[in-house]
Write an enzyme that holds these catalytic residues in place. Structure first.
Site, PDB file in Angstrom:
ATOM      1  NE  ARG A  40      -2.445  -1.522   3.308  1.00 25.51           N
ATOM      2  CZ  ARG A  40      -2.340  -2.769   3.677  1.00 25.51           C
ATOM      3  NH1 ARG A  40      -2.780  -3.828   2.742  1.00 25.51           N
ATOM      4  NH2 ARG A  40      -1.564  -3.346   4.813  1.00 25.51           N
TER       5      ARG A  40
ATOM      6  CD  GLU B 199       1.327  -9.662  17.868  1.00 21.11           C
ATOM      7  OE1 GLU B 199       0.965  -9.291  16.652  1.00 21.11           O
ATOM      8  OE2 GLU B 199       0.778  -9.955  18.760  1.00 21.11           O
TER       9      GLU B 199
HETATM   10  P1  AMP Z   1       4.438  -2.253  11.772  1.00 20.63           P
HETATM   11  O1  AMP Z   1       5.602  -2.673  11.211  1.00 20.63           O
HETATM   12  O2  AMP Z   1       3.869  -2.763  13.097  1.00 20.63           O
HETATM   13  O3  AMP Z   1       4.449  -0.671  12.023  1.00 20.63           O
HETATM   14  O4  AMP Z   1       3.098  -2.584  10.628  1.00 20.63           O
HETATM   15  C1  AMP Z   1       3.162  -1.581   9.518  1.00 20.63           C
HETATM   16  C2  AMP Z   1       2.670  -2.370   8.233  1.00 20.63           C
HETATM   17  O5  AMP Z   1       1.583  -3.392   8.590  1.00 20.63           O
HETATM   18  C3  AMP Z   1       2.031  -1.392   7.288  1.00 20.63           C
HETATM   19  O6  AMP Z   1       2.733  -1.634   6.187  1.00 20.63           O
HETATM   20  C4  AMP Z   1       0.655  -1.575   7.127  1.00 20.63           C
HETATM   21  O7  AMP Z   1       0.162  -1.677   5.943  1.00 20.63           O
HETATM   22  C5  AMP Z   1       0.390  -2.969   7.855  1.00 20.63           C
HETATM   23  N1  AMP Z   1      -0.478  -2.920   9.108  1.00 20.63           N
HETATM   24  C6  AMP Z   1      -0.157  -3.090  10.550  1.00 20.63           C
HETATM   25  N2  AMP Z   1      -1.126  -3.000  11.296  1.00 20.63           N
HETATM   26  C7  AMP Z   1      -2.128  -2.531  10.816  1.00 20.63           C
HETATM   27  C8  AMP Z   1      -3.609  -2.414  10.901  1.00 20.63           C
HETATM   28  N3  AMP Z   1      -4.199  -2.416  12.182  1.00 20.63           N
HETATM   29  N4  AMP Z   1      -4.265  -2.026   9.866  1.00 20.63           N
HETATM   30  C9  AMP Z   1      -3.961  -1.827   8.493  1.00 20.63           C
HETATM   31  N5  AMP Z   1      -2.566  -2.274   8.217  1.00 20.63           N
HETATM   32  C10 AMP Z   1      -1.831  -2.627   9.251  1.00 20.63           C
END
Ligand code: AMP
Length: 171
Positions: free
Chosen positions: A59, A96
């Site tokens: 995205r 996670e």
């Molecule tokens: P993070 O590495 O935990 O910051 O996760 C970010 C990535 O995971 C981004 O590329 C988001 O598109 C996706 N992502 C994580 N959590 C969500 C969520 N609750 N809703 C939509 N996309 C998420």
């Protein structure tokens, strides 16, 4: 911005139980909302002589490409392993449960080029942290990390050691 926030759809228990997925497709498909979101981001960087926007699969490509076009900048793709055809640098980062990897072409950025990194959403910050490491490896100058959405309660910013972050919509 409240109007834009309303354009994001919550999908409970996707992709797994307990996660509320922020579905941005409802914002992207609205011509008014999409333009407002990209124009607001572009306005922030228009005077900053941005050479490249780095978009994170997948995205982040949508946000990143539209932003790059508006800024007259190039777009660089940071992708999941095995997708980029030329020589790459790779970074492994913690999820996670388990680990994941991201890659960038070795010649994607020239040292000192001004870079904005773009993704749809910052949650725990792991993905952006890994991308920062790739851009740093190529000696790009990170002007800011830009997101449509920030899940503030997950404190993703804390992982970024002070790299500037901007998010349009906070939850
Ligand atoms: P993070 O590495 O935990 O910051 O996760 C970010 C990535 O995971 C981004 O590329 C988001 O598109 C996706 N992502 C994580 N959590 C969500 C969520 N609750 N809703 C939509 N996309 C998420």
């Amino acid at each position: 911005m409240d109007e834009l926030k309303k354009m994001i759809r919550d999908i409970p228990d996707f992709p797994k139980k307990g996660i509320i997925f922020k579905d941005i497709t409802t914002l992207l498909s609205s011509k008014k909302a999409f333009a407002r979101a990209i124009d607001t981001l572009a306005h922030r960087y228009i005077e900053k002589k941005i050479d490249l926007v780095v978009g994170i699969e997948s995205r982040g490509f949508v946000i990143g490409a539209a932003l790059a076009y508006r800024l007259g900048a190039g777009i660089i793709l940071v992708r999941k392993p095995g997708k980029l055809p030329y020589k790459t640098h790779k970074t492994i980062y913690e999820l996670e449960y388990g680990t994941d990897q991201l890659e960038i072409h070795q010649d994607a950025i020239e040292p000192g080029q001004n870079v904005v990194i773009a993704d749809d959403l910052i949650a725990t910050g792991g993905t952006i942290r890994a991308t920062i490491d790739l851009v740093e490896k190529l000696e790009g100058k990170i002007v800011e990390c830009a997101f449509l959405v920030e899940l503030e309660f997950l404190n993703g910013r804390k992982k970024l050691d002070g790299y500037p972050v901007f998010s349009l919509l906070k939850f």
